[in-house]
Design an enzyme around this catalytic site. Structure first.
Site, mmCIF file in Angstrom:
data_model
loop_
_atom_site.group_PDB
_atom_site.id
_atom_site.type_symbol
_atom_site.label_atom_id
_atom_site.label_comp_id
_atom_site.label_asym_id
_atom_site.label_seq_id
_atom_site.Cartn_x
_atom_site.Cartn_y
_atom_site.Cartn_z
ATOM 1 N N ASP A 11 -4.903 10.110 -0.755
ATOM 2 C CA ASP A 11 -5.053 9.155 -0.703
ATOM 3 C C ASP A 11 -3.362 8.637 0.228
ATOM 4 O OD1 ASP A 11 -3.208 6.444 -0.984
ATOM 5 O OD2 ASP A 11 -3.638 6.498 -3.230
ATOM 6 N N TYR A 228 4.560 11.145 -12.508
ATOM 7 C CA TYR A 228 3.193 10.747 -12.162
ATOM 8 C C TYR A 228 3.468 10.255 -10.452
ATOM 9 C CZ TYR A 228 0.301 6.867 -10.198
ATOM 10 O OH TYR A 228 -0.252 6.206 -9.705
ATOM 11 N N LYS A 231 -2.694 9.183 -7.928
ATOM 12 C CA LYS A 231 -4.132 9.805 -8.881
ATOM 13 C C LYS A 231 -4.695 10.891 -8.309
ATOM 14 C CE LYS A 231 -5.771 7.172 -11.402
ATOM 15 N NZ LYS A 231 -4.903 5.306 -10.475
HETATM 16 C C1 F6R Z 1 -3.157 3.346 -7.968
HETATM 17 C C2 F6R Z 1 -3.340 2.642 -9.458
HETATM 18 C C3 F6R Z 1 -3.321 1.500 -9.793
HETATM 19 C C4 F6R Z 1 -1.826 1.131 -9.945
HETATM 20 C C5 F6R Z 1 -1.072 0.035 -9.787
HETATM 21 C C6 F6R Z 1 0.541 0.011 -10.470
HETATM 22 O O1 F6R Z 1 -4.696 4.469 -8.202
HETATM 23 O O2 F6R Z 1 -4.625 2.854 -9.949
HETATM 24 O O3 F6R Z 1 -3.760 0.350 -10.570
HETATM 25 O O4 F6R Z 1 -1.385 1.919 -10.833
HETATM 26 O O5 F6R Z 1 -1.314 -1.198 -8.776
HETATM 27 O O6 F6R Z 1 0.720 0.808 -8.727
HETATM 28 P P1 F6R Z 1 2.672 1.083 -8.394
HETATM 29 O O7 F6R Z 1 3.282 1.512 -8.855
HETATM 30 O O8 F6R Z 1 2.588 1.414 -7.257
HETATM 31 O O9 F6R Z 1 3.202 -0.762 -8.060
HETATM 32 MG MG MG Z 2 -3.363 4.197 -3.992
HETATM 33 MG MG MG Z 3 -7.466 6.594 -4.916
#
Ligand code: F6R
Ligand code: MG
Ligand code: MG
Length: 365
Positions: A11, A228, A231
């Site tokens: 990603d 973290y 993903k």
């Molecule tokens: C990313 C994912 C999303 C993010 C969420 C919060 O693969 O699963 O659910 O974890 O959108 O993202 P941030 O912390 O980047 O705002």
């Molecule tokens: Mg992403």
């Molecule tokens: Mg992804």
């Protein structure tokens, strides 16, 4: 003819949020891999995406863990990240955990599934790619494909599959592996792989011929980085037909929208929904988790395809069921088992809370 199949993904920037890949990033990756094909490093390639993950499907004769191939993937991700940054895509370069390439992309963020094979007279392969989930998501489908006679009737009635398959299982926390033979060690196998956040099926081998049948990515970004950062949306390569399960036996396990971890903030369980590649656009509560499948025939290493395997109408009912399960799970809000157990969540306020409220906890007696 010895061919290596490499499926390397990362990603490197989402469009919009974490929901999809931008066409300009895919176009840049195509340009990079076309160059490598022109130079003779790759026999063939196909660039695709699953949600916000860029997927590089490559064939070559450099073997597994080749520095040249991993560098090509890394450089492609770097060039793609430049495009992502220029568009201010979300989380540009998020899976590239290191500033410098050191010979192999494993442990640096990208997910990798590779197998070296002797191309059969007719070689059928399916590349599975998933978004908003983690490596253990393949455990149940791989078990069904290669060990469950109610899914793969070939195990019972096809003489070349009757001796079963060997599963290589990785303990992602202790960095150990074990091989277990089915059918006789089926219960032992299930004891481990039924806990997919710890034990993941890395590879499957034919017991008849010793040939590799399937390989998955087992990287867990959270564990690699110690915190973290993105993903570990996983990939998996499966060979089909003849001494391996038929295409229909390989696809059939996905008629169960199994509950996997990784939905919203990597901290929720949700149903794995099999979709056409164009429909890997997880926008509902950043999900529900998706799986896509690109099918190919190989011809001297050339990728004949892809066929978008989940575009088939026969998966409509599964998608409908997955949406119903998604509704049901969502109604639990921040409660388990929708929310992951405390130690598995990728987002947590617990350390701060425990500190802030430490004085307010009193002994029960
Ligand atoms: C990313 C994912 C999303 C993010 C969420 C919060 O693969 O699963 O659910 O974890 O959108 O993202 P941030 O912390 O980047 O705002
Ligand atoms: Mg992403
Ligand atoms: Mg992804």
């Amino acid at each position: 003819m010895h061919i290596t199949l490499s499926l390397i993904k990362a990603d490197i920037g989402g469009y919009v949020g974490h929901s999809e890949s931008h066409p300009n990033v895919l176009a840049k990756a195509d340009e990079c891999l076309a160059r490598a094909k022109g130079d003779g490093l790759l026999i063939d390639y196909h660039v695709t995406k699953c949600g916000d993950d860029l997927q590089l499907i490559m064939t070559h004769q450099q073997g597994e863990d080749s520095e040249k191939i991993h560098k090509l993937a890394w450089d492609t991700f770097i060039e793609g990240t430049e495009v992502a940054k220029s568009l201010k895509l979300y989380g540009a370069g998020q899976d590239l955990l290191s500033d410098a390439f050191s010979g192999n992309v494993k442990g640096m963020g990208p997910g990798v599934a590779e197998m070296e094979i002797e191309e059969r007279v007719s070689e059928t392969v399916i590349m599975f790619m998933a978004d908003k989930t983690s490596a253990g998501a393949w455990n149940l489908p791989l078990y069904k494909m290669f060990a469950d006679p109610f899914n793969t009737i070939g195990l019972v009635i096809a003489p070349n599959m009757h001796s079963g398959f060997t599963f290589e299982v990785h303990d992602v926390k202790e960095h150990k592996k074990i091989s277990l033979n089915t059918p006789e060690e089926m219960y032992d196998l299930l004891s481990f792989i039924g806990a997919p956040s710890r034990y993941t099926v890395k590879a499957v081998y034919s017991r008849e011929t010793g040939e590799i049948a399937a390989v998955s990515s087992t990287q867990r970004l959270a564990l690699i980085a110690g915190r973290y950062v993105g993903k570990d949306d996983p990939v998996c390569i499966v060979r089909a037909q003849a001494q391996f399960p038929a295409v229909g036996e390989v696809m059939e396990p996905f008629t169960l929208p199994l509950l996997v971890e990784g939905w919203m903030r990597g901290s929720h369980h949700g149903p794995l929904m099999p979709v056409a590649i164009a429909d890997s656009t997880p926008t509902r509560f950043d999900g529900p988790p998706r799986v896509t499948a690109a099918g190919f025939q190989l011809s001297g290493g050339k990728l004949i395809g892809p066929r978008d395997m989940f575009a088939d109408k026969s998966f409509d009912a599964v998608r409908e069921q997955a949406n119903q399960i998604a509704d049901y799970m969502r109604r639990h809000g921040p409660f388990e088992p929708h929310r992951l157990p405390l130690e598995e969540m990728e987002y947590t306020t617990m350390p701060e809370l425990m500190e802030k409220l430490a004085d307010r906890f009193v002994d029960l007696d």
